[in-house]
Motif scaffolding. Structure first.
Motif, PDB file in Angstrom:
ATOM      1  N   TYR A  49      20.445  21.532  35.811  1.00 24.53           N
ATOM      2  CA  TYR A  49      20.971  20.795  34.668  1.00 24.53           C
ATOM      3  C   TYR A  49      20.094  19.581  34.420  1.00 24.53           C
ATOM      4  CZ  TYR A  49      22.761  17.177  37.810  1.00 24.53           C
ATOM      5  OH  TYR A  49      22.852  16.170  38.740  1.00 24.53           O
ATOM      6  N   CYS A  88      20.492  15.558  32.612  1.00 18.32           N
ATOM      7  CA  CYS A  88      21.428  14.578  32.041  1.00 18.32           C
ATOM      8  C   CYS A  88      20.678  13.318  31.631  1.00 18.32           C
ATOM      9  CB  CYS A  88      22.545  14.251  33.028  1.00 18.32           C
ATOM     10  SG  CYS A  88      22.050  13.245  34.420  1.00 18.32           S
ATOM     11  N   ILE A 133      25.548  15.566  30.216  1.00 22.01           N
ATOM     12  CA  ILE A 133      24.768  16.759  30.526  1.00 22.01           C
ATOM     13  C   ILE A 133      24.125  17.234  29.224  1.00 22.01           C
ATOM     14  CG2 ILE A 133      24.803  19.129  31.388  1.00 22.01           C
ATOM     15  CD1 ILE A 133      25.525  17.236  33.561  1.00 22.01           C
ATOM     16  N   ILE A 153      22.207  22.785  30.627  1.00 22.07           N
ATOM     17  CA  ILE A 153      22.671  23.383  31.880  1.00 22.07           C
ATOM     18  C   ILE A 153      22.534  24.898  31.760  1.00 22.07           C
ATOM     19  CG2 ILE A 153      25.062  23.428  31.069  1.00 22.07           C
ATOM     20  CD1 ILE A 153      25.953  22.976  33.991  1.00 22.07           C
TER      21      ILE A 153
END
Length: 350
Positions: A1, A3, A9, A12
């Motif tokens: 993922y 962020c 996020i 992902i």
């Protein structure tokens, strides 16, 4: 993922979404505050990222879509701009829930084995004198009238002795392992499952695992959970033997002995080995060379019993003789020999 600095996020993969309980075309907007179950763990994660620029093998709990919790192993690296400021991070999370569950089950199995051994000792030491007391009390009752005081006193002794024997019997019944489901197994799958459980801890002590598993092995009939317990115990013992070295190697090998019609699985380490005078006692209950508090001395005796119950055998070799050169190699090898399944379709229950 991936962020951003707001802990949102931004990207992902499918595996990550499925791990969090999102399937199909669901693409939720997630924030790390929504995923981390503990604010304290999230704060520790942020501090490490800001201080070191990365986080490695951080164990924490994630919250899934349905509210259930999963144990994960999280590693992440900060992404910086040209001025050195953190602008985002990328991370990898591995679901450890099944691994932790398996380890807890194995720990519980070893504790139950310990209780079973102690219960067997209690039964042997207490049942014999209880039987003598009960027998003599019943013999003496024949010498008195049922209405007499001595007869009534002996009746109390008989009743309480029987109650004591029942307590011992209940303890044995509680501690004795119940019948297990037997099915056709591929020993390579059992070994692969065990390595998945133990490899992380081995790598922390710089111990490398080398696997050489034969293809097309015939099946064996057994209880997968109990066989996993055996191999986890062997690998943990190998780990302990190399702890002080700071590094080492574990070799996991499997093959089929066509002459004996046995499937063989070997666990070999490069540790300090087992002295000859100790080898004769390693399968004895409560015998251990580990420091106090580090082991019960039941691991190998329980493993031996499990393999015997499967119609197999355990062999130990230390030091190990190299089959090609004939030279002695430092370390210890344990070999598990299990009979080939006679009927490939057989599934039975003990």
């Amino acid at each position: 993922y991936f962020c951003n600095t707001g802990q949102d996020i931004t990207d992902i993969n499918e595996s990550g979404l499925e791990m969090l309980g999102y399937f199909g075309k669901e693409r939720p907007r997630l924030n790390l505050h929504d995923i981390f179950y503990s604010e304290g763990e999230l704060e520790t994660f942020f501090k490490s990222m800001q201080r070191d620029g990365y986080v490695k093998d951080f164990e924490c709990e994630f919250k899934r879509k349905d509210g259930t919790l999963i144990n994960v192993l999280l590693s992440a690296t900060a992404i910086r701009d040209e001025t050195g400021n953190i602008v985002s991070c990328e991370g990898i999370a591995k679901d450890l829930t099944k691994v932790k569950t398996m380890m807890e089950q194995l720990a519980a199995s070893e504790k139950m084995a310990s209780v079973g051994q102690m219960a067997a000792g209690v039964a042997h030491e207490i049942n014999t004198p209880l039987g003598i007391i009960l027998g003599y009390a019943q013999l003496m009752m024949d010498d008195f009238d049922e209405d007499s005081e001595p007869y009534q006193n002996l009746l109390v002794i008989e009743r309480q002795t029987k109650a004591s024997r029942k307590i011992v019997a209940d303890l044995l019944k509680f501690s004795r392992q119940t019948g297990s489901a037997r099915e056709n197994l591929n020993i390579n799958e059992v070994l692969t499952d065990v390595i998945a459980v133990t490899e992380h801890n081995l790598h922390l002590d710089h111990i490398q695992v080398h696997m050489d598993l034969a293809d097309n092995l015939p099946p064996v009939v057994g209880d997968a959970e109990k066989l996993r317990q055996v191999f986890v115990n062997l690998i943990n013992n190998a780990h302990h033997a190399m702890e002080k070295q700071g590094k080492g190697d574990i070799f996991i090998t499997s093959w089929f002995d066509a002459d004996k019609k046995q499937v063989v699985a070997e666990v070999r380490d490069t540790g300090h080995g087992i002295p000859a005078d100790v080898q004769a006692r390693i399968f004895d209950p409560f015998f251990t060379t580990k420091p106090v508090g580090k082991g019960t001395g039941l691991g190998l005796s329980v493993s031996y019993g499990i393999i015997q119950d499967h119609g197999g055998n355990i062999e130990v070799e230390s030091p190990v003789i190299d089959k090609k050169t004939g030279e002695k190699i430092s370390g210890t090898a344990f070999r598990i020999l299990l009979p080939e399944a006679k009927d490939p379709k057989t599934i039975q229950e003990d």
